[in-house]
Design a protein around this motif. Sequence first.
Motif, PDB file in Angstrom:
ATOM      1  N   PRO A  23       0.808  -1.233   0.000  1.00 39.32           N
ATOM      2  CA  PRO A  23       0.000   0.000   0.000  1.00 39.32           C
ATOM      3  C   PRO A  23       0.836   1.275   0.000  1.00 39.32           C
ATOM      4  O   PRO A  23       0.405   2.300  -0.520  1.00 39.32           O
ATOM      5  CB  PRO A  23      -0.832  -0.107   1.284  1.00 39.32           C
ATOM      6  CG  PRO A  23      -0.922  -1.571   1.545  1.00 39.32           C
ATOM      7  CD  PRO A  23       0.416  -2.128   1.096  1.00 39.32           C
TER       8      PRO A  23
ATOM      9  N   VAL B 299      -0.146   5.578  -4.913  1.00 38.49           N
ATOM     10  CA  VAL B 299      -0.620   6.953  -4.725  1.00 38.49           C
ATOM     11  C   VAL B 299      -1.844   7.158  -5.609  1.00 38.49           C
ATOM     12  O   VAL B 299      -2.166   6.329  -6.459  1.00 38.49           O
ATOM     13  CB  VAL B 299       0.478   8.004  -5.083  1.00 38.49           C
ATOM     14  CG1 VAL B 299       1.665   7.909  -4.140  1.00 38.49           C
ATOM     15  CG2 VAL B 299       0.930   7.870  -6.517  1.00 38.49           C
TER      16      VAL B 299
ATOM     17  N   LYS C   8      -4.099   4.168  -4.805  1.00 38.38           N
ATOM     18  CA  LYS C   8      -4.189   4.162  -3.339  1.00 38.38           C
ATOM     19  C   LYS C   8      -5.657   4.131  -2.903  1.00 38.38           C
ATOM     20  O   LYS C   8      -6.031   3.396  -1.988  1.00 38.38           O
ATOM     21  CB  LYS C   8      -3.480   5.398  -2.768  1.00 38.38           C
ATOM     22  CG  LYS C   8      -3.437   5.455  -1.272  1.00 38.38           C
ATOM     23  CD  LYS C   8      -2.370   4.532  -0.755  1.00 38.38           C
ATOM     24  CE  LYS C   8      -1.963   4.925   0.646  1.00 38.38           C
ATOM     25  NZ  LYS C   8      -0.783   4.208   1.074  1.00 38.38           N
TER      26      LYS C   8
ATOM     27  N   GLN D 281      -7.514   1.150  -0.706  1.00 31.61           N
ATOM     28  CA  GLN D 281      -8.163   1.533   0.555  1.00 31.61           C
ATOM     29  C   GLN D 281      -9.655   1.207   0.547  1.00 31.61           C
ATOM     30  O   GLN D 281     -10.276   1.150   1.602  1.00 31.61           O
ATOM     31  CB  GLN D 281      -7.951   3.021   0.829  1.00 31.61           C
ATOM     32  CG  GLN D 281      -6.521   3.339   1.202  1.00 31.61           C
ATOM     33  CD  GLN D 281      -6.261   4.831   1.327  1.00 31.61           C
ATOM     34  OE1 GLN D 281      -6.976   5.650   0.754  1.00 31.61           O
ATOM     35  NE2 GLN D 281      -5.225   5.173   2.062  1.00 31.61           N
TER      36      GLN D 281
END
Length: 76
Positions: free
Chosen positions: A55, A59, A63, A67
Amino acid sequence: MKGVELKPTFFIGSHPFAGMNHEDPYTHLSTFMELCSTTGAFDKDVKVVYLGAFPFSLVGKAKTWIQSHPNKSLNT
């Protein structure tokens, strides 16, 4: 996993992957795995390093994507 210290800035600053059209995810994974191999983890601990550090290599929309998955829903 003793003796392995992960520094997220090592992964973030090195070769982050944002999921942009011009980025190659396979190249990112190859580079990521190469960086992880420098941690000194033993063979049995490498997957733990990969899963814990991955993780931090992402970006932007990549990301956000990772998430969006419930904790521990992604595995090898």
